[in-house]
Design a protein around this motif. Structure first.
Motif, PDB file in Angstrom:
ATOM      1  N   ALA A  48       0.931  -1.235   0.197  1.00 12.31           N
ATOM      2  CA  ALA A  48      -0.183   0.253   0.350  1.00 12.31           C
ATOM      3  C   ALA A  48       0.762   1.033  -0.232  1.00 12.31           C
ATOM      4  N   ARG A  49       1.626   1.179   1.146  1.00 10.67           N
ATOM      5  CA  ARG A  49       2.568   2.613   0.540  1.00 10.67           C
ATOM      6  C   ARG A  49       3.372   2.830  -0.334  1.00 10.67           C
ATOM      7  N   PHE A  50       4.004   1.633  -1.253  1.00  8.85           N
ATOM      8  CA  PHE A  50       4.366   1.832  -2.568  1.00  8.85           C
ATOM      9  C   PHE A  50       3.324   1.994  -3.763  1.00  8.85           C
ATOM     10  N   GLU A  51       1.934   1.643  -3.274  1.00  8.72           N
ATOM     11  CA  GLU A  51       1.485   1.367  -4.620  1.00  8.72           C
ATOM     12  C   GLU A  51       0.270   3.755  -3.951  1.00  8.72           C
ATOM     13  N   SER A  52       0.555   3.936  -2.943  1.00 11.44           N
ATOM     14  CA  SER A  52       0.195   5.421  -2.398  1.00 11.44           C
ATOM     15  C   SER A  52       0.251   6.340  -3.590  1.00 11.44           C
ATOM     16  N   HIS A  53       2.757   6.330  -4.099  1.00  8.72           N
ATOM     17  CA  HIS A  53       2.906   7.254  -4.721  1.00  8.72           C
ATOM     18  C   HIS A  53       3.796   6.632  -5.837  1.00  8.72           C
ATOM     19  N   LYS A  54       3.848   7.419  -6.809  1.00  9.94           N
ATOM     20  CA  LYS A  54       4.428   7.072  -7.654  1.00  9.94           C
ATOM     21  C   LYS A  54       6.111   6.868  -7.727  1.00  9.94           C
ATOM     22  N   HIS A  55       6.377   7.769  -7.319  1.00 12.55           N
ATOM     23  CA  HIS A  55       7.416   8.112  -7.048  1.00 12.55           C
ATOM     24  C   HIS A  55       8.531   7.594  -5.693  1.00 12.55           C
ATOM     25  N   HIS A  56       9.404   6.592  -6.109  1.00 14.16           N
ATOM     26  CA  HIS A  56      10.478   6.050  -4.451  1.00 14.16           C
ATOM     27  C   HIS A  56      12.019   6.922  -5.041  1.00 14.16           C
ATOM     28  N   VAL A  57      12.554   6.199  -4.031  1.00 14.09           N
ATOM     29  CA  VAL A  57      13.934   6.377  -3.693  1.00 14.09           C
ATOM     30  C   VAL A  57      14.619   4.781  -4.260  1.00 14.09           C
ATOM     31  N   LEU A  58      15.672   4.621  -5.403  1.00 17.43           N
ATOM     32  CA  LEU A  58      16.908   3.591  -4.960  1.00 17.43           C
ATOM     33  C   LEU A  58      18.266   4.063  -4.855  1.00 17.43           C
ATOM     34  N   ALA A  59      18.766   3.293  -3.541  1.00 18.69           N
ATOM     35  CA  ALA A  59      20.041   3.430  -4.143  1.00 18.69           C
ATOM     36  C   ALA A  59      20.889   2.014  -4.462  1.00 18.69           C
ATOM     37  N   THR A  60      21.657   1.909  -4.742  1.00 18.54           N
ATOM     38  CA  THR A  60      22.728   1.222  -5.383  1.00 18.54           C
ATOM     39  C   THR A  60      23.973   1.309  -5.058  1.00 18.54           C
ATOM     40  N   LEU A  61      25.037   1.030  -6.392  1.00 21.98           N
ATOM     41  CA  LEU A  61      26.327   0.785  -5.352  1.00 21.98           C
ATOM     42  C   LEU A  61      27.025   1.149  -6.778  1.00 21.98           C
ATOM     43  N   ARG A  62      27.495   2.409  -6.237  1.00 20.07           N
ATOM     44  CA  ARG A  62      28.709   3.218  -7.462  1.00 20.07           C
ATOM     45  C   ARG A  62      29.659   1.812  -8.275  1.00 20.07           C
ATOM     46  N   LYS A  63      30.022   2.129  -9.324  1.00 17.15           N
ATOM     47  CA  LYS A  63      31.731   1.409  -9.488  1.00 17.15           C
ATOM     48  C   LYS A  63      32.499   1.416  -8.039  1.00 17.15           C
ATOM     49  N   GLY A  64      33.059   2.382  -7.520  1.00 13.75           N
ATOM     50  CA  GLY A  64      33.543   2.183  -6.123  1.00 13.75           C
ATOM     51  C   GLY A  64      33.517   1.430  -5.055  1.00 13.75           C
ATOM     52  N   GLY A  65      32.560   1.823  -5.274  1.00 11.36           N
ATOM     53  CA  GLY A  65      31.368   1.316  -3.593  1.00 11.36           C
ATOM     54  C   GLY A  65      30.320   2.664  -2.699  1.00 11.36           C
ATOM     55  N   ALA A  66      30.945   3.688  -3.568  1.00  8.13           N
ATOM     56  CA  ALA A  66      30.052   5.143  -2.798  1.00  8.13           C
ATOM     57  C   ALA A  66      29.029   4.309  -3.636  1.00  8.13           C
ATOM     58  N   PRO A  67      27.630   5.098  -2.026  1.00  7.00           N
ATOM     59  CA  PRO A  67      25.644   4.698  -2.459  1.00  7.00           C
ATOM     60  C   PRO A  67      25.475   5.984  -4.259  1.00  7.00           C
ATOM     61  N   ARG A  68      24.943   5.762  -4.448  1.00  4.60           N
ATOM     62  CA  ARG A  68      24.135   6.324  -5.078  1.00  4.60           C
ATOM     63  C   ARG A  68      22.146   6.198  -5.471  1.00  4.60           C
ATOM     64  N   VAL A  69      21.929   7.583  -4.424  1.00  2.00           N
ATOM     65  CA  VAL A  69      20.228   7.507  -5.056  1.00  2.00           C
ATOM     66  C   VAL A  69      19.451   8.027  -6.282  1.00  2.00           C
ATOM     67  N   SER A  70      18.632   7.492  -6.374  1.00  2.17           N
ATOM     68  CA  SER A  70      18.146   8.006  -7.969  1.00  2.17           C
ATOM     69  C   SER A  70      16.230   7.978  -7.808  1.00  2.17           C
ATOM     70  N   GLY A  71      15.245   8.303  -8.564  1.00  2.95           N
ATOM     71  CA  GLY A  71      14.547   8.152  -8.658  1.00  2.95           C
ATOM     72  C   GLY A  71      13.673   6.653  -9.402  1.00  2.95           C
ATOM     73  N   THR A  72      12.278   5.996  -8.436  1.00  8.26           N
ATOM     74  CA  THR A  72      12.525   5.550  -9.816  1.00  8.26           C
ATOM     75  C   THR A  72      11.099   4.750  -9.144  1.00  8.26           C
ATOM     76  N   GLU A  73       9.972   3.763 -10.156  1.00  8.65           N
ATOM     77  CA  GLU A  73       9.242   3.530 -10.103  1.00  8.65           C
ATOM     78  C   GLU A  73       9.053   2.155  -9.812  1.00  8.65           C
ATOM     79  N   VAL A  74       8.011   1.341  -9.357  1.00  6.89           N
ATOM     80  CA  VAL A  74       7.791   0.395  -8.613  1.00  6.89           C
ATOM     81  C   VAL A  74       6.394  -0.184  -9.645  1.00  6.89           C
ATOM     82  N   GLN A  75       6.704  -2.006  -9.626  1.00  3.76           N
ATOM     83  CA  GLN A  75       5.232  -2.537 -10.261  1.00  3.76           C
ATOM     84  C   GLN A  75       5.572  -3.676  -9.868  1.00  3.76           C
TER      85      GLN A  75
END
Length: 157
Positions: free
Chosen positions: A20-47
C-alpha cells in the motif's frame, strides 16, 4: 532471497501494508552502489507483476548500470508527509535484470503504457523488508521480515 509472492505468503499483513505504501505514490527512492562502492540514490517507479516486485529504467541510466554491476539495492517508499500516514516502507535485496525475450514481453504486457524506447527491467529479490509506523503520536512500531523468519516487531518511544 525471496520473491514478493514469497513475502506475501510468509507475512501477508505486513506485505499488504508495505505494498500500500509503494502503491500510494508513483515515485520512490532507490539506492544502488557505484563502481567505487559509494552509494547512489535515484528516483524510481515500482510495479507489482505476478509474483514479483519490479523496477524499470531508461536504457543506460546510471542506476541500471550500477545494478548490472552489483545487484544489491535498497528501496525506500515515498515518505509522503510529516505524519508518516501508512508508515515508512523499506525493501532491500538483489536486483536481477530481465534479459529473456519472453520475460521482457510478459513485463511489457503488464505495463500501463508502451515503453517509448530501449529500457532495462529488474526483478527485485528480497532479503529484508521493514515498515516503520507512528503510534499514538510519539511511539514507533517497526515491523521487519526476512525470508524464512517470522515478522519481528519493536516498539520505541
Amino acid at each position: 532471497m525471496a520473491t514478493w509472492q514469497d513475502f506475501e505468503h510468509e507475512a501477508d499483513d505486513l506485505a499488504a501494508a508495505v505494498r500500500a505504501r509503494f502503491e500510494s505514490h508513483k515515485h520512490h527512492v532507490l539506492a544502488t552502489l557505484r563502481k567505487g562502492g559509494a552509494p547512489r540514490v535515484s528516483g524510481t517507479e515500482v510495479q507489482f507483476i505476478g509474483a514479483d516486485l519490479m523496477i524499470g529504467s531508461m536504457y543506460g541510466a546510471m542506476k541500471a548500470l550500477d545494478l548490472q554491476r552489483d545487484g544489491r539495492f535498497a528501496l525506500h517508499s515515498n515518505p509522503s508527509d510529516v505524519t508518516m500516514a501508512g508508515g515508512d516502507a523499506k525493501v532491500s535485496g538483489t536486483a536481477v535484470e530481465l534479459t529473456d525475450p519472453a520475460d521482457l514481453a510478459a513485463y511489457e504486457a503488464e505495463l500501463p503504457a508502451a515503453v517509448p524506447g530501449p529500457y532495462h527491467a529488474f526483478r527485485l529479490d528480497l532479503t529484508e523488508v521493514a515498515l516503520t509506523e507512528v503510534e499514538g503520536g510519539d511511539h514507533l512500531l517497526i515491523r521487519s521480515w526476512r525470508p524464512g523468519q517470522e515478522v519481528k516487531a519493536v516498539r520505541r518511544t
